[in-house]
Structure formats: C-alpha cells, structure tokens
Design a protein around this motif. Structure first.
Motif, PDB file in Angstrom:
ATOM      1  N   LEU A  85       5.941  18.980  -7.416  1.00 57.44           N
ATOM      2  CA  LEU A  85       5.218  17.940  -6.682  1.00 57.44           C
ATOM      3  C   LEU A  85       4.689  16.865  -7.619  1.00 57.44           C
ATOM      4  O   LEU A  85       4.771  15.663  -7.326  1.00 57.44           O
ATOM      5  CB  LEU A  85       4.072  18.555  -5.883  1.00 57.44           C
ATOM      6  CG  LEU A  85       4.463  19.288  -4.599  1.00 57.44           C
ATOM      7  CD1 LEU A  85       3.247  19.982  -3.994  1.00 57.44           C
ATOM      8  CD2 LEU A  85       5.057  18.312  -3.587  1.00 57.44           C
TER       9      LEU A  85
ATOM     10  N   SER B 201       7.729  14.639  -8.989  1.00 62.93           N
ATOM     11  CA  SER B 201       8.386  13.839  -7.947  1.00 62.93           C
ATOM     12  C   SER B 201       7.448  12.797  -7.342  1.00 62.93           C
ATOM     13  O   SER B 201       7.821  11.624  -7.197  1.00 62.93           O
ATOM     14  CB  SER B 201       8.946  14.751  -6.848  1.00 62.93           C
ATOM     15  OG  SER B 201       7.922  15.566  -6.301  1.00 62.93           O
ATOM     16  N   LEU B 202       6.211  13.195  -7.011  1.00 60.72           N
ATOM     17  CA  LEU B 202       5.290  12.244  -6.377  1.00 60.72           C
ATOM     18  C   LEU B 202       4.813  11.179  -7.363  1.00 60.72           C
ATOM     19  O   LEU B 202       4.712   9.997  -7.001  1.00 60.72           O
ATOM     20  CB  LEU B 202       4.101  12.990  -5.778  1.00 60.72           C
ATOM     21  CG  LEU B 202       4.418  13.927  -4.596  1.00 60.72           C
ATOM     22  CD1 LEU B 202       3.137  14.562  -4.062  1.00 60.72           C
ATOM     23  CD2 LEU B 202       5.141  13.176  -3.485  1.00 60.72           C
ATOM     24  N   CYS B 203       4.499  11.584  -8.601  1.00 58.91           N
ATOM     25  CA  CYS B 203       4.070  10.593  -9.594  1.00 58.91           C
ATOM     26  C   CYS B 203       5.204   9.619  -9.911  1.00 58.91           C
ATOM     27  O   CYS B 203       4.982   8.403 -10.027  1.00 58.91           O
ATOM     28  CB  CYS B 203       3.597  11.285 -10.878  1.00 58.91           C
ATOM     29  SG  CYS B 203       1.947  12.018 -10.751  1.00 58.91           S
TER      30      CYS B 203
ATOM     31  N   ALA C 295       5.561   7.156  -6.993  1.00 59.68           N
ATOM     32  CA  ALA C 295       4.459   6.191  -6.950  1.00 59.68           C
ATOM     33  C   ALA C 295       4.585   5.156  -8.069  1.00 59.68           C
ATOM     34  O   ALA C 295       4.382   3.946  -7.844  1.00 59.68           O
ATOM     35  CB  ALA C 295       3.120   6.918  -7.044  1.00 59.68           C
TER      36      ALA C 295
ATOM     37  N   VAL D  84      -2.794  10.910  -7.745  1.00 60.34           N
ATOM     38  CA  VAL D  84      -1.745  11.779  -7.192  1.00 60.34           C
ATOM     39  C   VAL D  84      -1.978  13.228  -7.591  1.00 60.34           C
ATOM     40  O   VAL D  84      -1.918  14.144  -6.756  1.00 60.34           O
ATOM     41  CB  VAL D  84      -0.355  11.298  -7.662  1.00 60.34           C
ATOM     42  CG1 VAL D  84       0.718  12.322  -7.281  1.00 60.34           C
ATOM     43  CG2 VAL D  84      -0.032   9.938  -7.061  1.00 60.34           C
TER      44      VAL D  84
ATOM     45  N   ILE E 148      -2.804  16.573  -5.329  1.00 62.30           N
ATOM     46  CA  ILE E 148      -2.008  17.803  -5.359  1.00 62.30           C
ATOM     47  C   ILE E 148      -2.901  19.008  -5.652  1.00 62.30           C
ATOM     48  O   ILE E 148      -2.763  20.069  -5.039  1.00 62.30           O
ATOM     49  CB  ILE E 148      -0.888  17.687  -6.410  1.00 62.30           C
ATOM     50  CG1 ILE E 148       0.101  16.588  -6.024  1.00 62.30           C
ATOM     51  CG2 ILE E 148      -0.162  19.015  -6.571  1.00 62.30           C
ATOM     52  CD1 ILE E 148       1.114  16.264  -7.110  1.00 62.30           C
TER      53      ILE E 148
END
Length: 587
Positions: A94, A97-99, A102, A313, A317
């Motif tokens: 997570l 992928s999310l960082c 963004a 982010v 998480i």
C-alpha cells in the motif's frame, strides 16, 4: 609539479570534516545523517572543493547499505520474517503503490513534465532511505519493537519493489541500446533463482565454513568470512542486474538462526558504520547547489510536497492498520524522505532517455533536501508524538521484544547448570560460547547457544547486554581480570555481573572488581561431598552442621585476609590441619 590528491588525502579531509559536523549535529540532537550530508556538501566541488570524484566514492560507499541490510537480515530469522508477512505485503504494498500514485499525480499536474517522465520520477520518490531510517531506529532502541518491525516491513518491500521499477523503466525506455536487455519476466526468474541459490549456499556452504573457522579459533578469519559472505551475495545479485542489498539481506536471514549470529554482527558492524557514513558524505558532495540556486523555489517546494504527501499517505495507511495516531504520524514522518535508491533509478531513467540529465540532477537535490528534513521533523514533533500516559511510579515496564534478561557467557558444565536454573524460573537467557563442538551438542539437545567471545564488549552489545539485567561469566580457567569486568560494568551499568572463579587465587586477583559475586566453582560441591561422606560413617547431623559451620567461618576469615593482603599464604593458621573430636567446638 602538482600531484593529484591521494586517497589518503581525501580520507583525511572527509573523516575530519565528518567528525566535526557529526559531533555538532549529535550534540544538537539532529542525528548523524544530516551532519554527514552537510560535511559532504562543504568539502565537495561546489563549496570548498577539497575532495572530488563523488560518484566513485558513492560506488564504494554503497557497500555500507549492503552491509546494513546484511545486519538487518541477521535480526530476522525466517520464522520471524514469516510472521511479518502481513505487514510486508499489506503495509509495504500500500505504501509504495499509493505514495507512487500520489507523487506521480503531483509531478504530472503540478509541473511541465510529461506523464512518462512523471512516472520515471515519481516511482523512485515513493521509496524511503533505508540507510537513514534503520540507523535512527537502532539508535532509539526501537528496531525490534512492533513499530520498528512495521517500519522495516515497509522498507523491505520498497527494496523488493526496486526490481519491478527497474523493469518498468526498461520497458518504457526510448534508448535503442536497452532493446537488447533481458525482459522483465526473465529478471523475475533471475530473482527467484538467486534467492533459492543464496538459501542453499547459506545452509550447505556458509554455515559449514563458519563452523570450520570456529574450530580453528581464528577471529581474523571470521571477519574475512563475514565480509566474503556479504560481498559474494551482493556480487551474485549485481551480476544478474538485481538489487545487491536484497542479496545481502537474504544472506543475513539465512544466518539469523545460526550460532554465529552475534559474532557476525560484531565483526561487520564497524565496516557498516564507516561505509554508511562515507555514503552520506558522497551524497552530500553530489548535491547540485547550482540547480538549487537556479530554481530554489521549485526544489524547496517539491521537497516540501514530497514530505507532506508521503507523511499524509503513510499516516493514513497506519491508521487503517489500527495504529494510534501518534504512531501513524511517527511512521509517516520517519519514511517521508526520498531514498538513496532514487539516485540509482534516476540514473536508469536518464539512461533510458525518459528524463534529461538536468531533471535527474534537480530531483537528486530534492531527494537530498528531503533526507535533510527528517532529523529536524522527528526532533520538532517529538513532544507531539510522545505518549502522554506514563507508567505508575514503581511500575516495571514489560519486556522489550524478545531480548533476554540474562546473558550466560560460557556454556560448559557450570554454565549449563546456571542457565537451567534461570530458565526454570522463566528468566530469558542468551547463551554464548566459543566451543563449536559443544554448541553442536547443545543444539542436539534443543539448547540455542551462540558462537563468540563473550568477554568482548561489542559482542555483548550485539547480544543485548544493554537491556540485560544479569551478565554471568561462567568461563572455565583464569580468563577474566578486573580491567575487563570494569569495562563491562561501565558499558552496561544496569546489569549485575556474576563471575565463576576457578579457585581462591582468582577470587583474590578479582578483588576490587564490580562483580556482584565471585563464586568458586567447586566450593559447594566439595562441602556437599564431605557431608555425604560424614553421614555415611555415622556422624550425626548436628556434628556435620557444626563441622560445616566451622569450615565456612575459617575459610571466610582466611579468604578475607588473603584478599586484603593479596597474598595466598596469608592466614595459614585458619586452615584445619589436625583431626577434631566429634564433640569439639568450632574455634
């Protein structure tokens, strides 16, 4: 005739400036990393110009990261790593992928870079600095806490993600030369094959090698073998175009449950420390101050955006994984910087003609600036992140991770009895010995004994002596002196020291030592045997007790006089030399 500066000259300058800057920044509570970075910037070609060839030094210094990952691997045996799989595959996946998503969005919509360039720049920025974060965790004693394990799980996944990132950059490459490189699926096969190969080599080659060296008793060879293990694992991965740090980490994991773990940690640690310092010096030397001077607002703004986005982010998480808001904030801030592998991936992207050299230099400065913010942010937010709930006065905190309460040095017949008595009372024990054959025998009986010289401060520190309540030297013969025990007590003031003594001569020689007790190894067993013999010939219990009391009193007086005088011949009149009648009174 002007000769080019020698390596000795460069080493003198770098170490001198590093020592001054690190001492100052440590004194200010800002950590060593920032001191190394600024020292490198000052001595580098763009300020004083005292040292050059930063890229060459960075290549050597990257061994520091490799050694760091090897030491981290030694802390994580396979079963513990398996327990962390949820954090590695959950938190780690997570976070990356999310960082990455963004940051790519910020670059794509907030700058003039194309989407492909934004991907090539945003993916590396999602990674954090293993070389900066792990020493901070170790220095704060949180490496093996739940918070430290979650942080490491994310860093480990980041390291694993370097391979698919390189694969993606290669796939997007506009450079015709990359068309001949191995496809992504083949890199994945290489990775799996290399990991399996390293596991097999660790079990069937490296462990027998360390056992052979342990039998020889050559400590220098242990250092050589330890460095060889790290270099060989890293070289295999490099030859396959994979992460050298990942190879070293796997080698460490394979040796984590071996008896040689603490000896390896103690031998590799000095090399890791100095090479990691050199790495940050080289990064500081490579800071493009001209790029910052030409576009200072962009560099500062992007660095601030990077830190803010990653903090937000990762904190989100953490909260989703039921961390407290304080813990989630600490996790976000600790991992908010760009990482050292960003420099590697920017170079890959530049070679693939996805970004211009100026962009690689500019974002390298952004990564460096973000790394410089972490010590400041952690120091400034410490009051905010501190848990307001304090333990009640007199309340003892629970044990930290699985660190042992007692360290038993010497696992012969004496040490075995001591360790089993402690274990019978649920006192956790770490056992250390240098006898490889005995270690193997102990392992066959289910006892875990580590190989190493337990009189060495660095090895005791690796074994957890800073947190231990007891250090018990159960060594055979005459191996300890007052200076050694003084050094142990000074290094680990919270631990009580107990020493096994071969005879009264050793007790006399250790007078004035900080040992809580010096115990003669045969005293109690000799008295026990004498009691049994007297009982066998019909002497009454009362007479036996009286004889024992007389002997103990005389022996105590004699030993006290001998310790005071330092002479074994003192108080010879207290030795019982003529038979006493059963009814005699103790004098």
């Amino acid at each position: 005739m002007n000769n080019p500066p020698s390596m000795l000259h460069d080493g003198f300058i770098l170490l001198g400036f590093a020592m001054v800057f690190v001492l100052v920044f440590r004194r200010l509570g800002l950590g060593a990393t920032l001191g190394y970075l600024l020292a490198g910037a000052v001595v580098g070609p763009q300020v004083l110009g005292l040292v050059g060839e930063a890229e060459q030094k960075l290549g050597i210094a990257e061994l520091g990261i490799t050694l760091l990952l090897f030491l981290v691997g030694l802390e994580l045996n396979p079963s513990r790593l398996w327990r962390m799989k949820r954090d590695i595959l959950g938190l780690g996946l997570l976070q990356v992928s999310l960082c990455a998503a963004a940051i790519i969005a910020v670059i794509n919509f907030g700058t003039d870079f194309s989407l492909v360039a934004a991907v090539a720049l945003g993916l590396p920025l999602a990674l954090s600095s293993t070389a900066q974060v792990l020493p901070m965790l170790q220095a704060s004693g949180r490496m093996r806490t739940p918070f430290g394990e979650r942080t490491f799980a994310i860093l480990l996944f980041q390291d694993l993600s370097i391979i698919p990132m390189i694969t993606l950059i290669t796939a997007l490459s506009r450079n015709p030369a990359n068309a001949n490189g191995p496809p992504g699926w083949l890199l994945a096969v290489y990775t799996v094959a290399a990991i399996v190969g390293l596991i097999l080599a660790g079990r069937y080659v490296i462990r027998p090698l360390f056992r052979l060296i342990g039998n020889l008793g050559e400590r220098e060879m242990f250092v050589v073998a330890a460095l060889f293990t790290v270099m060989a694992s890293a070289a295999v991965m490099e030859a396959l175009g994979l992460s050298t740090a990942l190879g070293a980490f796997i080698a460490g994991v394979m040796l984590a449950d071996s008896p040689y773990r603490h000896e390896l940690e103690a031998d590799v640690e000095p090399f890791r420390s100095i090479l990691l310092g050199l790495f940050f010096l080289a990064v500081g030397m490579m800071i493009d101050l001209h790029a910052i001077a030409e576009r200072p607002l962009f560099v500062i703004g992007m660095a601030a955006a990077l830190v803010a986005v990653k903090t937000a982010v990762i904190m989100g998480i953490g909260l989703a994984f039921r961390m407290t808001w304080r813990g989630a904030l600490a996790l976000g801030l600790l991992l908010s910087q760009g990482g050292e592998f960003g420099f590697v991936l920017f170079a890959q992207a530049q070679h693939a003609q996805l970004i211009a050299p100026e962009a690689a230099s500019l974002f390298g400065a952004i990564v460096t600036l973000s790394m410089a913010t972490t010590p400041f942010l952690m120091a400034l937010t410490k009051p905010l992140r501190a848990d307001p709930v304090k333990p009640a006065k007199g309340e003892r905190p629970g044990p930290v991770a699985d660190h042992a309460q007692a360290i038993v040095v010497g696992y012969g017949r004496f040490g075995q009895a001591v360790a089993q008595m402690l274990l019978a009372n649920e006192v956790t024990v770490t056992m250390i010995d240098t006898d490889v054959e005995m270690i193997d025998v102990a392992q066959s009986f289910g006892a875990k004994v580590y190989f190493g010289d337990g009189t060495r401060l660095d090895l005791l520190r690796q074994a957890g002596a800073e947190e231990a309540a007891l250090i018990l030297f159960c060594l055979d013969g005459d191996q300890l002196d007052v200076a050694t025990l003084d050094a142990v007590q000074t290094a680990f003031p919270d631990a009580s020291i107990f020493v096994r003594a071969f005879d009264r001569r050793v007790v006399i020689r250790l007078r004035g030592s900080p040992a809580r007790a010096v115990v003669r190894e045969v005293m109690e067993s000799a008295i026990r045997m004498a009691r049994l013999a007297l009982d066998d010939i019909g002497v009454s219990d009362e007479a036996i007790n009286r004889a024992e009391a007389m002997f103990r009193a005389r022996d105590k007086e004699r030993l006290k006089a001998q310790i005071e005088s330092g002479d074994i011949r003192t108080a010879r009149d207290r030795i019982i030399t003529v038979p006493h009648s059963p009814g005699a009174q103790a004098s």
